[in-house]
Design an enzyme around this catalytic site. Structure first.
Site, short mmCIF file in Angstrom:
data_model
loop_
_atom_site.label_atom_id
_atom_site.label_comp_id
_atom_site.label_asym_id
_atom_site.label_seq_id
_atom_site.Cartn_x
_atom_site.Cartn_y
_atom_site.Cartn_z
N ASP A 67 75.18 94.48 5.10
CA ASP A 67 74.85 95.89 5.33
C ASP A 67 73.56 96.28 4.60
OD1 ASP A 67 75.97 95.70 2.79
OD2 ASP A 67 77.76 96.84 3.29
N GLU A 143 83.48 102.69 7.34
CA GLU A 143 84.24 103.70 6.61
C GLU A 143 85.56 104.00 7.34
OE1 GLU A 143 83.31 104.28 3.72
OE2 GLU A 143 81.44 105.40 3.51
C1 F6R Z 1 78.04 96.18 -0.23
C2 F6R Z 1 79.25 96.41 0.57
C3 F6R Z 1 80.29 97.37 0.11
C4 F6R Z 1 80.89 96.93 -1.23
C5 F6R Z 1 82.01 97.88 -1.66
C6 F6R Z 1 82.53 97.53 -3.03
O1 F6R Z 1 77.18 95.28 0.43
O2 F6R Z 1 79.37 95.85 1.62
O3 F6R Z 1 81.28 97.48 1.08
O4 F6R Z 1 81.41 95.64 -1.08
O5 F6R Z 1 81.55 99.19 -1.67
O6 F6R Z 1 81.51 97.75 -3.97
P1 F6R Z 1 81.63 97.20 -5.45
O7 F6R Z 1 81.67 95.74 -5.36
O8 F6R Z 1 80.38 97.68 -6.14
O9 F6R Z 1 82.90 97.78 -5.99
#
Ligand code: F6R
Length: 241
Positions: A67, A143
């Site tokens: 993403d 989402e």
């Molecule tokens: C980022 C992504 C997001 C994160 C998710 C968890 O490339 O795809 O979906 O994996 O928001 O974020 P963290 O790892 O920072 O808790």
């Protein structure tokens, strides 16, 4: 879906790094896809250490980015582009020609998404996708409410995603939308490795792994994926029955 629970953050990071190495060693031309965020930082650090120690060859694999933030220049510290290049591709010796990432600065989002979809098809699909989970159950920027049939698309981001996203940047950065691979592409990946750590993820991990499969919890779709593997620490697994 399989699950593995480890004592601490370092252990699933190490196991995840081993899985990437094993995938590339068995299939040097493997097609990989990587998320960013806090969760995989340890995995990427250990992957680089282990790859160097084992002289692993990443010269034939192909890498997609999961993403990207819309409207943020790619070179800015905190974008998926900058993080993946600096924390992963450059240290692994993966060349720019082996990588396809979303262009968050595109002025034609539909064309950008088509380009991503076509590239994934051309490469024969994704062998191993490494993802994290958002506090609201998102995968990538899919989402709650996202159709499981979607391929690459743009997405208005929820408040919680924008709030945690802001922490990846070293200065206040206007963000509102993301570009993401869709759940259809997550579900089609031959192996999906979901990583989770910390008590903050315990409630959403319980819903995603043991609750109903519903668009309201995008990660719950992985329950129906035979090639899904969840690696987590004890804290993230604390509410599992
Ligand atoms: C980022 C992504 C997001 C994160 C998710 C968890 O490339 O795809 O979906 O994996 O928001 O974020 P963290 O790892 O920072 O808790």
């Amino acid at each position: 879906m399989q699950r593995q629970i480890f004592d601490d953050y370092e252990s699933p990071s190490s196991a995840a790094a081993d899985l990437v190495l094993e995938t590339v060693s068995q299939n040097p031309g493997a097609v990989l896809c990587f998320a960013t965020g806090n969760t995989p930082v340890g995995t990427y650090r250990l992957l680089i250490e282990k790859a160097h120690a084992r002289q692993a060859d990443f010269s034939q694999c192909f890498c997609f980015g999961l993403d990207e933030w819309v409207g943020v220049p790619p070179e800015k510290s905190g974008t998926c582009h900058q993080i993946l290049h600096e924390q992963l591709f450059k240290p692994l010796g993966v060349r720019g020609t082996q990588v396809h990432l979303f262009d968050g600065m595109t002025d034609d989002i539909s064309a950008e998404c088509r380009r991503m979809n076509e590239m994934i098809r051309q490469k024969g699909g994704i062998d191993l996708m490494l993802v994290g989970i958002g506090l609201n159950g998102h995968i990538g920027f899919n989402e709650p409410g996202c159709s499981p049939e979607l391929e690459a698309h743009d997405q208005e981001l929820h408040e919680s995603t924008l709030a945690s996203g802001q922490h990846y940047f070293n200065e206040p950065t206007p963000i509102a939308k993301g570009l993401t691979l869709g759940l259809a592409q997550v579900r089609a990946a031959r192996t999906v490795l979901l990583l989770a750590n910390g008590a903050g993820k315990a409630s959403i991990i319980q819903k995603a792994l043991e609750g109903p499969v519903t668009p309201e919890v995008p990660a719950s779709h992985l329950q129906q994926h035979k090639g899904a593997l969840v690696m987590m620490d004890k804290a993230a697994a604390a509410q599992l029955t």
